[in-house]
Write a protein that holds these residues in place. Structure first.
Motif, PDB file in Angstrom:
ATOM      1  N   HIS A  72      49.676  28.712  30.408  1.00  0.00           N
ATOM      2  CA  HIS A  72      49.184  30.009  29.942  1.00  0.00           C
ATOM      3  C   HIS A  72      48.100  29.952  28.878  1.00  0.00           C
ATOM      4  CE1 HIS A  72      51.141  29.915  25.969  1.00  0.00           C
ATOM      5  NE2 HIS A  72      52.147  29.290  26.570  1.00  0.00           N
ATOM      6  N   HIS A  73      47.727  28.809  28.365  1.00  0.00           N
ATOM      7  CA  HIS A  73      46.759  28.762  27.270  1.00  0.00           C
ATOM      8  C   HIS A  73      45.437  29.420  27.677  1.00  0.00           C
ATOM      9  CE1 HIS A  73      48.850  25.286  24.915  1.00  0.00           C
ATOM     10  NE2 HIS A  73      49.399  26.461  24.680  1.00  0.00           N
ATOM     11  N   THR A  74      44.835  30.097  26.709  1.00  0.00           N
ATOM     12  CA  THR A  74      43.647  30.907  26.976  1.00  0.00           C
ATOM     13  C   THR A  74      42.534  30.111  27.639  1.00  0.00           C
ATOM     14  OG1 THR A  74      44.164  32.328  25.092  1.00  0.00           O
ATOM     15  CG2 THR A  74      41.893  32.375  25.908  1.00  0.00           C
ATOM     16  N   ASP A  75      42.349  28.858  27.218  1.00  0.00           N
ATOM     17  CA  ASP A  75      41.253  28.063  27.779  1.00  0.00           C
ATOM     18  C   ASP A  75      41.531  27.592  29.200  1.00  0.00           C
ATOM     19  OD1 ASP A  75      43.230  26.311  26.670  1.00  0.00           O
ATOM     20  OD2 ASP A  75      41.794  24.666  26.665  1.00  0.00           O
ATOM     21  N   HIS A  76      42.655  28.048  29.768  1.00  0.00           N
ATOM     22  CA  HIS A  76      42.959  27.752  31.169  1.00  0.00           C
ATOM     23  C   HIS A  76      43.105  29.017  32.015  1.00  0.00           C
ATOM     24  CE1 HIS A  76      43.659  23.323  30.862  1.00  0.00           C
ATOM     25  NE2 HIS A  76      43.713  23.672  29.584  1.00  0.00           N
ATOM     26  N   VAL A  77      43.174  30.178  31.374  1.00  0.00           N
ATOM     27  CA  VAL A  77      43.376  31.423  32.134  1.00  0.00           C
ATOM     28  C   VAL A  77      42.348  32.500  31.805  1.00  0.00           C
ATOM     29  CG1 VAL A  77      45.860  31.001  32.331  1.00  0.00           C
ATOM     30  CG2 VAL A  77      45.001  32.449  30.468  1.00  0.00           C
ATOM     31  N   GLU A  78      41.409  32.195  30.935  1.00  0.00           N
ATOM     32  CA  GLU A  78      40.485  33.215  30.445  1.00  0.00           C
ATOM     33  C   GLU A  78      39.751  33.951  31.570  1.00  0.00           C
ATOM     34  OE1 GLU A  78      36.490  32.376  28.419  1.00  0.00           O
ATOM     35  OE2 GLU A  78      37.821  32.778  26.730  1.00  0.00           O
ATOM     36  N   ALA A  79      39.401  33.216  32.620  1.00  0.00           N
ATOM     37  CA  ALA A  79      38.610  33.817  33.701  1.00  0.00           C
ATOM     38  C   ALA A  79      39.460  34.312  34.869  1.00  0.00           C
ATOM     39  CB  ALA A  79      37.571  32.818  34.206  1.00  0.00           C
ATOM     40  N   ASN A  80      40.773  34.308  34.741  1.00  0.00           N
ATOM     41  CA  ASN A  80      41.625  34.752  35.847  1.00  0.00           C
ATOM     42  C   ASN A  80      41.242  36.140  36.356  1.00  0.00           C
ATOM     43  OD1 ASN A  80      43.132  32.387  35.603  1.00  0.00           O
ATOM     44  ND2 ASN A  80      45.113  33.456  35.669  1.00  0.00           N
ATOM     45  N   LEU A  81      41.253  37.116  35.461  1.00  0.00           N
ATOM     46  CA  LEU A  81      41.033  38.498  35.895  1.00  0.00           C
ATOM     47  C   LEU A  81      39.605  38.763  36.358  1.00  0.00           C
ATOM     48  CD1 LEU A  81      43.234  40.465  33.325  1.00  0.00           C
ATOM     49  CD2 LEU A  81      43.789  39.804  35.670  1.00  0.00           C
ATOM     50  N   PRO A  82      38.574  38.270  35.653  1.00  0.00           N
ATOM     51  CA  PRO A  82      37.216  38.472  36.166  1.00  0.00           C
ATOM     52  C   PRO A  82      36.995  37.856  37.548  1.00  0.00           C
ATOM     53  CG  PRO A  82      37.137  37.808  33.861  1.00  0.00           C
ATOM     54  CD  PRO A  82      38.556  37.664  34.303  1.00  0.00           C
ATOM     55  N   LEU A  83      37.543  36.674  37.772  1.00  0.00           N
ATOM     56  CA  LEU A  83      37.367  36.025  39.075  1.00  0.00           C
ATOM     57  C   LEU A  83      38.161  36.759  40.162  1.00  0.00           C
ATOM     58  CD1 LEU A  83      37.488  32.267  38.041  1.00  0.00           C
ATOM     59  CD2 LEU A  83      35.480  33.554  38.775  1.00  0.00           C
ATOM     60  N   LYS A  84      39.339  37.247  39.796  1.00  0.00           N
ATOM     61  CA  LYS A  84      40.141  37.993  40.771  1.00  0.00           C
ATOM     62  C   LYS A  84      39.433  39.278  41.167  1.00  0.00           C
ATOM     63  CE  LYS A  84      44.845  39.581  41.634  1.00  0.00           C
ATOM     64  NZ  LYS A  84      46.245  39.584  41.151  1.00  0.00           N
ATOM     65  N   GLU A  85      38.829  39.942  40.190  1.00  0.00           N
ATOM     66  CA  GLU A  85      38.104  41.174  40.476  1.00  0.00           C
ATOM     67  C   GLU A  85      36.885  40.909  41.358  1.00  0.00           C
ATOM     68  OE1 GLU A  85      35.933  44.863  38.074  1.00  0.00           O
ATOM     69  OE2 GLU A  85      37.064  43.331  36.981  1.00  0.00           O
ATOM     70  N   ARG A  86      36.215  39.812  41.109  1.00  0.00           N
ATOM     71  CA  ARG A  86      34.997  39.491  41.856  1.00  0.00           C
ATOM     72  C   ARG A  86      35.308  39.030  43.284  1.00  0.00           C
ATOM     73  NH1 ARG A  86      29.528  37.371  40.929  1.00  0.00           N
ATOM     74  NH2 ARG A  86      29.754  37.960  38.740  1.00  0.00           N
ATOM     75  N   PHE A  87      36.331  38.176  43.459  1.00  0.00           N
ATOM     76  CA  PHE A  87      36.564  37.532  44.751  1.00  0.00           C
ATOM     77  C   PHE A  87      37.804  38.038  45.494  1.00  0.00           C
ATOM     78  CE2 PHE A  87      34.175  34.333  42.287  1.00  0.00           C
ATOM     79  CZ  PHE A  87      33.116  34.120  43.158  1.00  0.00           C
ATOM     80  N   GLY A  88      38.678  38.809  44.818  1.00  0.00           N
ATOM     81  CA  GLY A  88      39.909  39.249  45.468  1.00  0.00           C
ATOM     82  C   GLY A  88      40.841  38.108  45.792  1.00  0.00           C
ATOM     83  N   LEU A  89      40.815  37.067  44.973  1.00  0.00           N
ATOM     84  CA  LEU A  89      41.575  35.848  45.246  1.00  0.00           C
ATOM     85  C   LEU A  89      43.046  35.984  44.848  1.00  0.00           C
ATOM     86  CD1 LEU A  89      41.706  34.849  42.131  1.00  0.00           C
ATOM     87  CD2 LEU A  89      39.569  33.679  42.660  1.00  0.00           C
ATOM     88  N   GLU A  90      43.831  34.981  45.249  1.00  0.00           N
ATOM     89  CA  GLU A  90      45.256  34.928  44.916  1.00  0.00           C
ATOM     90  C   GLU A  90      45.463  33.956  43.764  1.00  0.00           C
ATOM     91  OE1 GLU A  90      49.588  34.238  47.095  1.00  0.00           O
ATOM     92  OE2 GLU A  90      47.858  33.164  47.862  1.00  0.00           O
ATOM     93  N   ILE A  91      46.254  34.383  42.773  1.00  0.00           N
ATOM     94  CA  ILE A  91      46.556  33.529  41.624  1.00  0.00           C
ATOM     95  C   ILE A  91      48.000  33.061  41.718  1.00  0.00           C
ATOM     96  CG2 ILE A  91      46.710  33.387  39.114  1.00  0.00           C
ATOM     97  CD1 ILE A  91      44.515  35.502  38.953  1.00  0.00           C
ATOM     98  N   ILE A  92      48.167  31.751  41.716  1.00  0.00           N
ATOM     99  CA  ILE A  92      49.485  31.100  41.757  1.00  0.00           C
ATOM    100  C   ILE A  92      49.712  30.439  40.401  1.00  0.00           C
ATOM    101  CG2 ILE A  92      50.874  29.309  42.890  1.00  0.00           C
ATOM    102  CD1 ILE A  92      49.180  29.793  45.416  1.00  0.00           C
TER     103      ILE A  92
END
Length: 256
Positions: free
Chosen positions: A58-78
Motif C-alpha cells: 500500500h505504500h504511496t510510491d507503489h500505488v500513487e498512479a492507481n486511480l489515474p491509470l484506472k481512469e485512463r485505461f479502464g484496467l483491473e487492479i489486483i
C-alpha cells in the motif's frame, strides 16, 4: 505459450517501473504504479495497452498512479487482501497461495509480511519470474515498517526456495548502497566482492541492476545468509537464532 515481454524503466527518484506484456493475448500489467507519466510513456513506447495493475503493497510510491491509470485505461487492479482497504481502486484481492491466470501464464501469490503487514509478491510460475517489490532487493531487503524481523526472515525464506534461475524484479534501485553494506558483514565472500565491482561498474555507466536471480542472491545477499558461519562469526553471533542474526543485519543496515 509465448514468452512474456518485460519493460523496465525509472519512476520517481529511485523506483523501478515494470510492465509485463503477454504477446499472445495483448494483456499488459504494470507491477505497482509508482508514477503515472513514466508508465504511460513506457506503454506507448512499446505499443501496449495497459489492462492490469498488480499491486504488491500500500505504500504511496507503489500505488500513487492507481486511480489515474484506472481512469485512463479502464484496467483491473489486483492487490493484497490484507491491505485491501489501503489499495486505491482495488478490484480483486488475493491471498497467500492464490493462483490466477494472466493469459496462459499462471501467477502464484506469495505473502511476504515484513516491509508492510500484507505485502505480497507475484510469482509467474512457468516463466520463473518473481516480482518482489520491497521484500527482496538486489543485495538487500525492505525496511521493517509494520512487522518484526522474524516475520521478514520467514518471508524471505519463502522466496529463497524458488528455483535458483528465477529472475527477480524488485522495486527500487538501491543496489550500490546495498552492495557496500553487504561487504561490511560478509567481507570474505569472493563472489560478493566480484559482484560489488560489477555493480559499481554498471551504476557508473548509468545501467540498471535489475533483474537479479534467486541463486545470485543466495550467494551474495546477507539478508538471505543469516545461517552462514562466516557472517555469524563476523557478528559474534555464532550461537544465536537465524531470526536474531537477521535482525542484527537489518539493524546495522538501517544505521549504515
Amino acid at each position: 505459450m509465448k514468452t512474456l515481454e518485460i519493460e523496465v524503466f525509472q519512476c520517481r527518484s529511485d523506483n523501478y517501473g515494470v510492465l509485463v506484456h503477454d504477446p499472445e493475448t495483448g494483456l499488459t500489467a504494470s507491477i505497482d504504479a509508482p508514477e503515472e507519466q513514466p508508465i504511460i510513456d513506457a506503454a506507448a513506447r512499446r505499443g501496449w495497452k495497459l489492462t492490469h495493475i498488480l499491486t504488491t503493497h500500500h505504500h504511496t510510491d507503489h500505488v500513487e498512479a492507481n486511480l489515474p491509470l484506472k481512469e485512463r485505461f479502464g484496467l483491473e487492479i489486483i492487490g493484497p487482501i490484507n491491505e485491501a482497504v489501503a489499495i486505491p481502486g482495488l478490484d480483486k484481492s488475493v491471498a497467500d497461495g492464490d493462483e490466477f491466470q494472466f493469459g496462459e501464464h499462471t501467477v502464484c501469490v506469495i505473502e511476504t509480511p515484513g516491509h508492510t503487514a500484507g505485502h505480497i509478491c507475484y510469482h509467474f510460475l512457468d516463466d520463473k519470474i518473481l516480482f518482489a517489490a520491497d521484500t527482496l532487493f538486489a543485495l538487500g531487503c525492505g525496511r521493517l515498517f509494520e512487522r518484526p524481523a522474524a516475520d521478514m526472515w520467514h518471508s524471505l525464506q519463502k522466496l529463497a526456495v524458488l528455483p535458483d534461475e528465477t529472475a527477480v524484479y524488485f522495486g527500487h534501485e538501491y543496489t550500490l548502497s546495498n552492495a557496500r553494506f553487504a561487504l561490511s558483514v560478509d567481507p570474505d565472500n569472493g563472489r560478493l566482492q566480484d559482484r560489488v565491482q560489477e555493480v559499481e561498474t554498471a551504476r557508473k555507466a548509468g545501467k540498471f541492476t535489475i533483474p537479479t536471480t534467486i541463486g545470485l542472491e543466495k550467494e551474495t545477499n546477507p539478508f538471505l545468509r543469516a545461517t552462514d558461519p562466516a557472517i555469524r562469526r563476523n557478528l559474534l553471533m555464532e550461537s544465536r537464532t537465524n531470526e536474531e542474526v537477521f535482525a542484527e543485519i537489518r539493524k546495522r543496515k538501517d544505521n549504515f
